[in-house]
Design a protein around this motif. Structure first.
Motif, PDB file in Angstrom:
ATOM      1  N   MET A  33       0.870  -1.174   0.000  1.00 42.52           N
ATOM      2  CA  MET A  33       0.000   0.000   0.000  1.00 42.52           C
ATOM      3  C   MET A  33       0.912   1.231   0.000  1.00 42.52           C
ATOM      4  SD  MET A  33      -2.924  -0.995   2.709  1.00 42.52           S
ATOM      5  CE  MET A  33      -3.756  -2.561   2.628  1.00 42.52           C
ATOM      6  N   PRO A  34       0.386   2.400  -0.314  1.00 34.96           N
ATOM      7  CA  PRO A  34       1.236   3.588  -0.314  1.00 34.96           C
ATOM      8  C   PRO A  34       1.978   3.757   1.013  1.00 34.96           C
ATOM      9  CG  PRO A  34      -0.902   4.109  -1.240  1.00 34.96           C
ATOM     10  CD  PRO A  34      -0.984   2.711  -0.697  1.00 34.96           C
ATOM     11  N   GLY A  35       3.298   3.856   0.941  1.00 38.51           N
ATOM     12  CA  GLY A  35       4.115   4.037   2.133  1.00 38.51           C
ATOM     13  C   GLY A  35       4.334   2.779   2.946  1.00 38.51           C
ATOM     14  N   MET A  36       3.928   1.611   2.408  1.00 35.18           N
ATOM     15  CA  MET A  36       4.058   0.375   3.154  1.00 35.18           C
ATOM     16  C   MET A  36       4.424  -0.769   2.206  1.00 35.18           C
ATOM     17  SD  MET A  36       1.147  -1.555   5.386  1.00 35.18           S
ATOM     18  CE  MET A  36       0.477  -2.453   3.989  1.00 35.18           C
ATOM     19  N   PRO A  37       5.466  -1.529   2.526  1.00 29.54           N
ATOM     20  CA  PRO A  37       5.825  -2.653   1.666  1.00 29.54           C
ATOM     21  C   PRO A  37       4.827  -3.804   1.843  1.00 29.54           C
ATOM     22  CG  PRO A  37       7.204  -2.659   3.615  1.00 29.54           C
ATOM     23  CD  PRO A  37       6.361  -1.413   3.678  1.00 29.54           C
ATOM     24  N   PRO A  38       4.842  -4.773   0.924  1.00 30.86           N
ATOM     25  CA  PRO A  38       3.953  -5.929   1.100  1.00 30.86           C
ATOM     26  C   PRO A  38       4.378  -6.741   2.321  1.00 30.86           C
ATOM     27  CG  PRO A  38       5.463  -6.302  -0.712  1.00 30.86           C
ATOM     28  CD  PRO A  38       5.663  -4.898  -0.268  1.00 30.86           C
ATOM     29  N   MET A  39       3.422  -7.425   2.912  1.00 28.68           N
ATOM     30  CA  MET A  39       3.702  -8.287   4.061  1.00 28.68           C
ATOM     31  C   MET A  39       3.447  -9.727   3.640  1.00 28.68           C
ATOM     32  SD  MET A  39       2.111  -6.159   7.218  1.00 28.68           S
ATOM     33  CE  MET A  39       0.816  -5.270   6.358  1.00 28.68           C
ATOM     34  N   ASN A  40       4.422 -10.599   3.891  1.00 31.17           N
ATOM     35  CA  ASN A  40       4.320 -12.008   3.521  1.00 31.17           C
ATOM     36  C   ASN A  40       4.704 -12.882   4.715  1.00 31.17           C
ATOM     37  OD1 ASN A  40       3.782 -11.693   0.599  1.00 31.17           O
ATOM     38  ND2 ASN A  40       5.770 -10.691   0.659  1.00 31.17           N
ATOM     39  N   TYR A  41       3.835 -13.833   5.048  1.00 30.53           N
ATOM     40  CA  TYR A  41       4.077 -14.730   6.170  1.00 30.53           C
ATOM     41  C   TYR A  41       3.725 -16.152   5.758  1.00 30.53           C
ATOM     42  CZ  TYR A  41       3.778 -10.274   8.665  1.00 30.53           C
ATOM     43  OH  TYR A  41       3.954  -8.980   9.066  1.00 30.53           O
ATOM     44  N   GLY A  42       4.158 -17.105   6.560  1.00 28.30           N
ATOM     45  CA  GLY A  42       3.824 -18.501   6.298  1.00 28.30           C
ATOM     46  C   GLY A  42       3.690 -19.270   7.594  1.00 28.30           C
ATOM     47  N   SER A  43       2.920 -20.346   7.551  1.00 25.62           N
ATOM     48  CA  SER A  43       2.719 -21.195   8.716  1.00 25.62           C
ATOM     49  C   SER A  43       2.516 -22.633   8.251  1.00 25.62           C
ATOM     50  CB  SER A  43       1.491 -20.724   9.503  1.00 25.62           C
ATOM     51  OG  SER A  43       1.275 -21.538  10.633  1.00 25.62           O
ATOM     52  N   VAL A  44       3.292 -23.551   8.815  1.00 25.22           N
ATOM     53  CA  VAL A  44       3.121 -24.969   8.525  1.00 25.22           C
ATOM     54  C   VAL A  44       2.119 -25.514   9.535  1.00 25.22           C
ATOM     55  CG1 VAL A  44       4.262 -27.217   8.423  1.00 25.22           C
ATOM     56  CG2 VAL A  44       5.455 -25.167   7.605  1.00 25.22           C
ATOM     57  N   LEU A  45       1.096 -26.206   9.043  1.00 21.24           N
ATOM     58  CA  LEU A  45       0.052 -26.731   9.915  1.00 21.24           C
ATOM     59  C   LEU A  45       0.370 -28.164  10.329  1.00 21.24           C
ATOM     60  CD1 LEU A  45      -3.140 -25.365   8.120  1.00 21.24           C
ATOM     61  CD2 LEU A  45      -1.622 -24.221   9.739  1.00 21.24           C
ATOM     62  N   ALA A  46      -0.031 -28.521  11.537  1.00 21.93           N
ATOM     63  CA  ALA A  46       0.205 -29.865  12.085  1.00 21.93           C
ATOM     64  C   ALA A  46      -1.085 -30.677  12.051  1.00 21.93           C
ATOM     65  CB  ALA A  46       0.715 -29.755  13.521  1.00 21.93           C
ATOM     66  N   VAL A  47      -0.951 -31.976  11.827  1.00 18.84           N
ATOM     67  CA  VAL A  47      -2.122 -32.867  11.797  1.00 18.84           C
ATOM     68  C   VAL A  47      -2.609 -33.111  13.220  1.00 18.84           C
ATOM     69  CG1 VAL A  47      -2.980 -35.159  11.201  1.00 18.84           C
ATOM     70  CG2 VAL A  47      -1.340 -34.038   9.718  1.00 18.84           C
ATOM     71  N   GLN A  48      -3.907 -32.880  13.429  1.00 20.74           N
ATOM     72  CA  GLN A  48      -4.560 -33.152  14.709  1.00 20.74           C
ATOM     73  C   GLN A  48      -6.001 -33.553  14.424  1.00 20.74           C
ATOM     74  OE1 GLN A  48      -4.262 -29.741  17.259  1.00 20.74           O
ATOM     75  NE2 GLN A  48      -2.046 -29.814  17.340  1.00 20.74           N
ATOM     76  N   LYS A  49      -6.376 -34.753  14.823  1.00 16.85           N
ATOM     77  CA  LYS A  49      -7.761 -35.230  14.675  1.00 16.85           C
ATOM     78  C   LYS A  49      -8.261 -35.126  13.237  1.00 16.85           C
ATOM     79  CE  LYS A  49      -8.902 -34.001  19.390  1.00 16.85           C
ATOM     80  NZ  LYS A  49      -9.757 -33.219  20.265  1.00 16.85           N
ATOM     81  N   ASN A  50      -7.520 -35.648  12.282  1.00 19.99           N
ATOM     82  CA  ASN A  50      -7.886 -35.675  10.861  1.00 19.99           C
ATOM     83  C   ASN A  50      -7.964 -34.309  10.196  1.00 19.99           C
ATOM     84  OD1 ASN A  50      -7.988 -38.471  10.926  1.00 19.99           O
ATOM     85  ND2 ASN A  50     -10.177 -38.518  11.335  1.00 19.99           N
ATOM     86  N   THR A  51      -7.447 -33.277  10.846  1.00 17.80           N
ATOM     87  CA  THR A  51      -7.391 -31.954  10.245  1.00 17.80           C
ATOM     88  C   THR A  51      -5.987 -31.383  10.443  1.00 17.80           C
ATOM     89  OG1 THR A  51      -8.108 -30.812  12.257  1.00 17.80           O
ATOM     90  CG2 THR A  51      -9.834 -31.482  10.696  1.00 17.80           C
ATOM     91  N   TYR A  52      -5.706 -30.322   9.738  1.00 18.26           N
ATOM     92  CA  TYR A  52      -4.429 -29.623   9.870  1.00 18.26           C
ATOM     93  C   TYR A  52      -4.717 -28.333  10.617  1.00 18.26           C
ATOM     94  CZ  TYR A  52      -2.966 -33.006   6.410  1.00 18.26           C
ATOM     95  OH  TYR A  52      -2.695 -34.173   5.756  1.00 18.26           O
ATOM     96  N   GLN A  53      -3.985 -28.107  11.719  1.00 22.71           N
ATOM     97  CA  GLN A  53      -4.288 -26.958  12.564  1.00 22.71           C
ATOM     98  C   GLN A  53      -3.045 -26.121  12.825  1.00 22.71           C
ATOM     99  OE1 GLN A  53      -6.475 -28.114  16.062  1.00 22.71           O
ATOM    100  NE2 GLN A  53      -7.703 -29.585  14.930  1.00 22.71           N
ATOM    101  N   GLY A  54      -3.268 -24.837  13.041  1.00 19.33           N
ATOM    102  CA  GLY A  54      -2.181 -23.924  13.343  1.00 19.33           C
ATOM    103  C   GLY A  54      -2.713 -22.555  13.683  1.00 19.33           C
ATOM    104  N   LYS A  55      -1.824 -21.580  13.658  1.00 22.24           N
ATOM    105  CA  LYS A  55      -2.171 -20.197  13.986  1.00 22.24           C
ATOM    106  C   LYS A  55      -1.652 -19.267  12.895  1.00 22.24           C
ATOM    107  CE  LYS A  55      -3.296 -21.075  18.428  1.00 22.24           C
ATOM    108  NZ  LYS A  55      -4.641 -21.113  18.837  1.00 22.24           N
ATOM    109  N   LEU A  56      -2.436 -18.247  12.590  1.00 22.81           N
ATOM    110  CA  LEU A  56      -2.014 -17.171  11.701  1.00 22.81           C
ATOM    111  C   LEU A  56      -2.006 -15.900  12.530  1.00 22.81           C
ATOM    112  CD1 LEU A  56      -4.099 -17.880   8.465  1.00 22.81           C
ATOM    113  CD2 LEU A  56      -1.903 -18.839   9.159  1.00 22.81           C
TER     114      LEU A  56
END
Length: 129
Positions: free
Chosen positions: A76-99
């Motif tokens: 955005m004007p005056g601000m660079p792009p922000m890029n993040y990543g998160s690897v999710l862990a398997v728990q109870k047949n789903t992949y869970q994590g935090k953003l």
């Protein structure tokens, strides 16, 4: 009578907050079905729980894949792009994590699934409050 009506209104409003449904969206990634759920609806600045369910074409849940979520906010004007990543862990047949969203506004989310040496992905958009 007014006290009863006011109490009922407050109870209904509080009950709605307690039972507020999480944000959920479903898309395809190749031949896989991907359901992404955010713990909060709407998502907020800071830490938000995420759950991703991956199913094969027959509807069977897949738990032998690697799932990574990449999330970004465009420049955005005056601000660079922000890029993040998160690897999710398997728990109870789903992949869970935090953003962890660093600011409010529109965010692009890409769910990448690595299985049998092949990577498929799907894109979502999310407005963080």
């Amino acid at each position: 009578m007014k006290k009863i009506a006011l109490f009922t209104l407050i109870l209904l409003l509080c009950g709605g907050l307690v039972w507020a449904k999480e944000y959920e969206i479903q898309k395809k990634a190749g031949d896989l079905s991907v359901v992404m759920k955010m713990q909060r609806n709407p998502a907020v600045m800071g830490e938000n729980g995420i759950t991703v369910t991956v199913k094969d074409p027959t509807g069977k849940e897949i738990t032998d894949a690697g799932v990574k979520v990449e999330y970004s906010m465009p420049a955005m004007p005056g601000m660079p792009p922000m890029n993040y990543g998160s690897v999710l862990a398997v728990q109870k047949n789903t992949y869970q994590g935090k953003l962890n969203f660093s600011m409010a506004g529109p965010w692009n989310i890409v769910v990448k699934i690595l299985r049998s040496g092949k990577t498929v992905s799907t894109k979502f958009s999310l407005d963080v409050q």
